[in-house]
Design a protein around this motif. Structure first.
Motif, PDB file in Angstrom:
ATOM      1  N   LEU A 131     -28.233 -33.556 -15.085  1.00  0.00           N
ATOM      2  CA  LEU A 131     -28.928 -32.283 -14.899  1.00  0.00           C
ATOM      3  C   LEU A 131     -28.701 -31.350 -16.080  1.00  0.00           C
ATOM      4  CD1 LEU A 131     -28.249 -31.601 -11.106  1.00  0.00           C
ATOM      5  CD2 LEU A 131     -30.463 -32.024 -12.170  1.00  0.00           C
ATOM      6  N   GLU A 132     -27.488 -31.349 -16.590  1.00  0.00           N
ATOM      7  CA  GLU A 132     -27.180 -30.480 -17.734  1.00  0.00           C
ATOM      8  C   GLU A 132     -28.027 -30.859 -18.953  1.00  0.00           C
ATOM      9  OE1 GLU A 132     -25.464 -27.357 -19.791  1.00  0.00           O
ATOM     10  OE2 GLU A 132     -25.459 -27.810 -17.643  1.00  0.00           O
ATOM     11  N   ARG A 133     -28.264 -32.152 -19.145  1.00  0.00           N
ATOM     12  CA  ARG A 133     -29.069 -32.592 -20.291  1.00  0.00           C
ATOM     13  C   ARG A 133     -30.525 -32.168 -20.152  1.00  0.00           C
ATOM     14  NH1 ARG A 133     -25.877 -37.275 -19.614  1.00  0.00           N
ATOM     15  NH2 ARG A 133     -27.577 -38.406 -18.600  1.00  0.00           N
ATOM     16  N   HIS A 134     -31.018 -32.132 -18.908  1.00  0.00           N
ATOM     17  CA  HIS A 134     -32.416 -31.780 -18.677  1.00  0.00           C
ATOM     18  C   HIS A 134     -32.623 -30.281 -18.429  1.00  0.00           C
ATOM     19  CE1 HIS A 134     -32.652 -36.149 -17.922  1.00  0.00           C
ATOM     20  NE2 HIS A 134     -33.943 -36.029 -18.183  1.00  0.00           N
ATOM     21  N   HIS A 135     -31.614 -29.629 -17.879  1.00  0.00           N
ATOM     22  CA  HIS A 135     -31.736 -28.214 -17.487  1.00  0.00           C
ATOM     23  C   HIS A 135     -30.438 -27.513 -17.874  1.00  0.00           C
ATOM     24  CE1 HIS A 135     -35.214 -29.528 -15.096  1.00  0.00           C
ATOM     25  NE2 HIS A 135     -34.446 -30.521 -14.694  1.00  0.00           N
ATOM     26  N   ALA A 136     -30.384 -27.056 -19.104  1.00  0.00           N
ATOM     27  CA  ALA A 136     -29.146 -26.498 -19.663  1.00  0.00           C
ATOM     28  C   ALA A 136     -28.583 -25.399 -18.771  1.00  0.00           C
ATOM     29  CB  ALA A 136     -29.398 -25.946 -21.065  1.00  0.00           C
ATOM     30  N   GLY A 137     -27.308 -25.537 -18.446  1.00  0.00           N
ATOM     31  CA  GLY A 137     -26.617 -24.552 -17.617  1.00  0.00           C
ATOM     32  C   GLY A 137     -26.493 -24.954 -16.170  1.00  0.00           C
ATOM     33  N   LEU A 138     -27.455 -25.737 -15.655  1.00  0.00           N
ATOM     34  CA  LEU A 138     -27.436 -26.089 -14.236  1.00  0.00           C
ATOM     35  C   LEU A 138     -26.307 -27.066 -13.920  1.00  0.00           C
ATOM     36  CD1 LEU A 138     -28.546 -26.035 -11.379  1.00  0.00           C
ATOM     37  CD2 LEU A 138     -30.254 -27.744 -12.061  1.00  0.00           C
TER      38      LEU A 138
END
Length: 242
Positions: A131-138
């Motif tokens: 998720l971090e790779r696709h949606h930074a911060g999440l």
């Protein structure tokens, strides 16, 4: 153990499917199986500390491989696979039907298993990395804020007959729970809960493997790889070992 009885340590996520598996195995072989369940990481530690089962069925392959490297197992093979899913209180979906929106809602408490002690927690942290790779911060937020509610040395025990996700959500300990997709069929029977599939491009494959510690367990190892065992595992929500 006698030659007609085997001692097994098995990951807790195998508990429901293990009874039909072992019933079939005993009918076929005449060999009885005595099984103790627990978080796979903690079971591996108990073997390293001196417990000696005939076979260890783990929710990931890393623990059996470690035992083999230490000379505590002679045979390691993947026998089934699993995935992750998200369980939530059903009313939450009315406002936020997307699994990403639910995980990103900072007003909601996200529950998980405990990394390192329980492979389900390890796989969930891998999901958060994705998720971090696709949606930074999440993903980073989820790793910092998620509640490690089961599978750890000090975790509360889930009551017998209860599904962890249902018990935790209904008890108010979390609003969402990330856990194994093998529970999805039974969770979907809970009218107050919703099970949300995690898309393939985000999901994590969980490779379940056994560590055979003694030659006496060879018939059980062979059975777990058999067509009969694979059909039982598939029926209970696991993937066939192709």
């Amino acid at each position: 153990m006698s030659e007609l009885s085997l001692k097994v340590l098995a990951a807790g996520s195998l508990r429901a499917v293990w009874q039909p598996l072992m019933t079939s195995f005993t009918l076929q072989s005449g060999i009885e199986v005595d099984t103790r369940f627990g978080p796979a990481g903690l079971l591996r530690e108990s073997i390293e500390q001196g417990e000696r089962p005939d076979l260890f069925a783990s929710a990931n392959i890393a623990h059996p491989q470690r035992l083999k490297a230490l000379g505590l197992a002679s045979r390691v093979e993947v026998f089934t696979r699993n995935r992750l899913c998200l369980t939530a209180r059903k009313e939450l979906l009315a406002a936020q039907p997307s699994w990403l929106a639910l995980l990103g809602n900072r007003a909601l408490k996200v529950g998980t298993s405990t990394p390192l002690a329980d492979p389900s927690g390890d796989y969930t942290w891998q999901l958060f990395d994705t998720l971090e790779r696709h949606h930074a911060g999440l993903g980073e937020y989820l790793q910092q804020s998620s509640l490690k509610l089961v599978g750890g040395p000090a975790s509360q025990s889930v009551p017998n007959g209860e599904l962890a996700a249902a018990w935790l959500i209904r008890g108010g300990q979390c609003d969402l729970f990330v856990g194994y997709a093998s529970y999805a069929r039974r969770l979907r029977l809970c009218k107050d809960l919703a099970v949300i599939d995690i898309p393939e491009n985000y999901n994590i494959q969980a490779d379940y493997a056994f560590a055979q510690c003694y030659e006496a367990a060879n018939p059980l190892s062979d059975f777990l790889l058999s067509t009969a065992a694979q059909e039982i595992l598939f029926r209970e929500g696991f993937a066939r070992n192709l």
